[in-house]
Structures are given as structure tokens and as C-alpha cells.
Design a protein around this motif. Structure first.
Motif: not given
Length: 290
Positions: A112-122, A268-279
Motif C-alpha cells: 500500500i505504500w510502495g508505489a507512492a514512495a517509489e514515484l517520489r524517489g523514497v 492517502g499514501a501519496e498525500g502523506i508522503v508529500d507532507w512528510l517530504l515537505g518537512r
């Protein structure tokens, strides 16, 4: 098949600072998701999501292969490390540590988290709680309350990853679901310099009254029908907000404890990862070294 595990309610008199358990949870996935970890743990089995042969590892100069790589049973039994194709030794990558619920299903967390993280290089590190045996294990919060708890274990596993992969120490984040979130809410008090920001999904535990020395930013995702909302999640949010932490609150109407994972997987994962990366570095990062 469905592997259903029920977590117990908190016992009366649970000491402040110790985490509270998650409520009933269910995991869905293939039988392979619950199979025993490979006996070659520590070295890890490496596979490619490109659909072909195993990807090449970094050669120290040209960076990683373009396709994402997945290392299973590394850096620990049942753990899954996913390295996006964009990760490169020329540019350090963020690291997101993921903590499962009481069912111990690392496969589902990776899915559930892998795709969102991969697209953002995480880089994602799905850790499996080292607790062994008993109903509802491996359980992060039970391990935290037990005699076998090792406060250095989490940082040590992350250190193994950071020694082999290009982790950016200013962009180290964590998210926990249910009992994993309850453990995380206590762990950030024990090692406040480790994570730049954290995300709690359908879990958490009311903290002791003392404010933390670092104001780690925290995101919350929870359903309005979650049985942990009133007793655990909202009190944690309110306490962190009162202590001056940056907090983000996302409450989904008519969503239960288990159904919130559907919302994580579907946007939801995309929004959370983006928020984390902004901090990046907001809460301290790994300034103590891994």
C-alpha cells in the motif's frame, strides 16, 4: 485467505509513556505474505519489480539500476526494503520506515505504500517487529511493554540500511498503522532526533504530560468510526498540538479501523508522503548518526 488477529484492550493502570494496543485488525494477502522468513535473513533476497532478472546493485559510481529493487528479509527477518530506480549515490534519497499492525503483515505495508514512495524517489523500510510468539504477535506495543524490548533495535536496523544505501539523514521519516502507530508515538519520545516527521495511521497512544524536547511534526489519518479515535488517536493529536508540534489531521467520515488501509492505498499514501517530504529536517533528522 484472511488471517485475522484481535488485539486486546489496554489494561487498567498502563503506565504513562508505555504504548497502548491496537484494536481488532484484519490483514488480507496471499499465503506467501504470512510464510516464514527466509533462512538467509541478514543478506536478504533481492528481486526486481521490472519483471526480469535481478537488478544490479550500486557499483559505487554509476548509481542504482533504473528499475526498483526489493530486498526481502533484509535487514531483518520478515523485513522488506524497497529501493526506487531513481535512488542514486550522486543524490541521497529519503527513507520512510513503516511499522505494521498487530498482524505483522509487512507484505501488505509494502504493497500500500510502495508505489507512492517509489514515484517520489523514497526508499521504504518495512520493519517486522522482532517480538516472537503469543496471540497477536509480532506486536510492536506488546514488545515495547515486555522484558525483551531493545530500544536500540530500530536505529540499528536503519543503520544497516544507511550503510549500504544512499540515505539522506535530513529526510528520515516513519509511519505506523494501528499498534505500530501506538509504538511509534512512544518511540519518538525515546529517540526524538531520529525522524524528521512522522505519520500515524489509525493508531497512537496518549503521551505523558511532559512535552518533548524536539517538536517532531506529526500527521494523522483516521476514520470517524475507528474504535481508537476517541481513546487514543485524538488525545495524542491534542497533546502534540498543545506542546507546539506541527500537526495535520485527516479524519475520514464513516471509515472503520481496518477500512482506513483502503484509503491509504487509494491516494492517502501519496498525500502523506508529500507532507512528510515537505518537512525535511524539521524534527531533527538523524543528526546522531545511524
Amino acid at each position: 485467505p484472511c488471517a485475522c488477529v484481535s488485539g486486546s484492550e489496554p489494561r487498567a493502570g498502563t503506565p504513562a509513556g508505555r504504548v497502548a494496543p491496537q484494536h481488532n485488525s484484519a490483514s488480507t494477502g496471499s499465503a506467501a505474505a504470512h510464510a516464514p522468513a527466509s533462512p538467509e535473513a541478514g543478506r536478504g533476497e533481492e528481486t526486481s519489480d521490472a519483471g526480469g532478472e535481478r537488478d544490479a546493485a550500486s557499483d559505487g559510481s554509476s548509481g542504482f539500476a533504473r528499475a526498483s529493487r526489493v530486498r526481502r528479509d533484509w535487514p531483518c527477518l520478515g523485513c522488506i526494503t524497497r529501493i526506487p530506480g531513481s535512488a542514486s549515490v550522486q543524490g541521497k534519497a529519503p527513507l520512510l520506515v513503516l511499522l505494521h499492525g498487530n498482524d505483522g503483515n509487512t507484505y501488505w505495508m509494502d504493497r500500500i505504500w510502495g508505489a507512492a514512495a517509489e514515484l517520489r524517489g523514497v526508499i521504504t523500510l518495512v520493519l517486522r517487529c522482532p517480538a516472537a510468539g503469543g496471540f497477536g504477535d509480532p506486536s510492536w506495543w506488546r514488545w515495547h511493554q515486555g522484558k525483551s524490548y531493545d530500544a536500540a533495535w530500530l536505529r540499528a536496523r536503519m543503520g544497516e540500511v544507511a550503510r549500504e544505501l544512499p540515505v539522506d539523514p535530513a529526510r528520515v521519516f516513519a509511519s505506523g498503522y494501528s499498534g505500530g502507530a501506538s509504538f511509534l508515538s512512544a518511540y519518538i519520545r525515546e529517540d526524538p532526533a531520529l525522524f524528521s516527521a512522522v505519520a500515524f495511521v489509525a493508531g497512537g497512544a496518549p503521551p505523558p504530560p511532559e512535552c518533548m524536547s524536539r517538536k517532531t511534526p506529526a500527521s494523522f489519518l483516521v476514520g470517524s468510526r475507528d474504535t481508537m479515535l476517541v481513546s487514543h488517536v485524538r488525545p495524542l493529536h491534542d497533546a502534540l498540538a498543545q506542546c507546539g508540534h506541527e500537526v495535520k489531521w485527516d479524519e475520514r467520515a464513516e471509515v472503520t479501523h481496518e477500512a482506513i488501509l483502503w484509503h491509504v492505498e487509494r491516494g492517502g499514501a501519496e498525500g502523506i508522503v508529500d507532507w512528510l517530504l515537505g518537512r525535511a529536517g524539521a524534527g531533527g533528522g538523524v543528526d546522531g548518526g545511524l
